[in-house]
Enzyme design. Sequence first.
Site, short mmCIF file in Angstrom:
data_model
loop_
_atom_site.label_atom_id
_atom_site.label_comp_id
_atom_site.label_asym_id
_atom_site.label_seq_id
_atom_site.Cartn_x
_atom_site.Cartn_y
_atom_site.Cartn_z
CG ASP A 191 -4.48 0.23 -4.29
OD1 ASP A 191 -4.60 1.27 -4.97
OD2 ASP A 191 -5.44 -0.40 -3.83
CE LYS A 207 -4.25 -1.66 0.47
NZ LYS A 207 -5.31 -1.38 -0.49
CD GLU A 225 -4.84 -1.94 -7.16
OE1 GLU A 225 -5.79 -1.35 -6.62
OE2 GLU A 225 -4.51 -3.10 -6.87
CE LYS A 240 -11.16 -3.67 -4.99
NZ LYS A 240 -10.49 -2.38 -5.18
CG ASP A 242 -9.35 -0.57 -7.74
OD1 ASP A 242 -10.49 -0.98 -8.02
OD2 ASP A 242 -8.90 -0.61 -6.57
MG LIG Z 1 -7.08 -0.21 -5.50
#
Ligand SMILES: [Mg+2]
Length: 325
Positions: free
Chosen positions: A164, A136, A193, A238, A216
């Site tokens: 991300d 992250k 991302e 997702k 994303d």
């Molecule tokens: Mg993401």
Amino acid sequence: MRQAMLQRYSLEMDSGVILRQQRLSQRDGLIVTLTVNGFTGQGEIAPLPSFSEETLAQAQAQAIEVLSHWQETGQWPDDWDALYPSVAFGLSMAQMELDGALQPEGNYACAPLCSGDPDVLIARLGQTGQRVAKMKVGLYEAIRDGMIANLMLEAVPELQLRMDANRAWLPAKAAQFAKYIAPELRARIDFIEEPCRTPEQSLAFAEIHGIAIAWDESVREPNFTVQANPWVRAIIIKPTLIGSVSRVISLIQQAHTAGMQAVLSASLESSLGLTQLARLAAQFTPMTVPGLDTLQLFRQQLGRAWPESSLPLQDLSLQEVIWQR
Ligand SMILES: [Mg+2]
């Protein structure tokens, strides 16, 4: 003979699960069970607070309406896209299972999260047998993120790093991050991302610094289309936020046609929905490690067990039946 049942679950989350500044202490959702001539299929409808536009109450009301019609006629709506994404996903998944169209084997591989300690990461990668890890970024100083990413890529020679940033950076911050990654290591960043606030800024970042990106948030925007671009290496899908299985499969195929990876990812589904996502991933994105490592945020599993998880398994038959016909 068609039967449909909706159950409601409420699962306790591990402390400290924060979704866009909102603490999530329990996860609520619905499990649909379709039965036709002794065959069954199940699906999970679980709008994700602060990400889904529909509430659980709205999803429940729509699911009952659609299921009533299905139970009477055997027909689903002509246009799955007109339903709430969580409802479209859960119902179409249940139908897919009922049809025997979802393969039994799943892809349960996970990309471990980088803590910043290469030894810990090497140990965790050793167990999984693959070389993709996640990090992250964008929460703290961009320079620090860059230094840690560089250190990990240097210390673990075959590592492919996925990052991300959740649109955190202005272009100047993103440039600070990139400056700390040695140019020869940049190709091993599988993707970041959405590094920047806008897709245009993210694309410019990728071209200037030679670091690939993935979409994303953009995938869920109304006018999103998959467009081949040498710097866009993946789209994150997702399903609970996207919609029906057929829409998910169409996006996967568009990504593959454009030469990109499609990474199927979780929206904090229970272990029931999560194992179905693992099976969908094994079937449609067999070469890609999916983003399904969210079970450790729960305190229990529901109905179906994720392989090798030590969390207790709650029996589905104990969950409240809210509608049945
Ligand atoms: Mg993401």
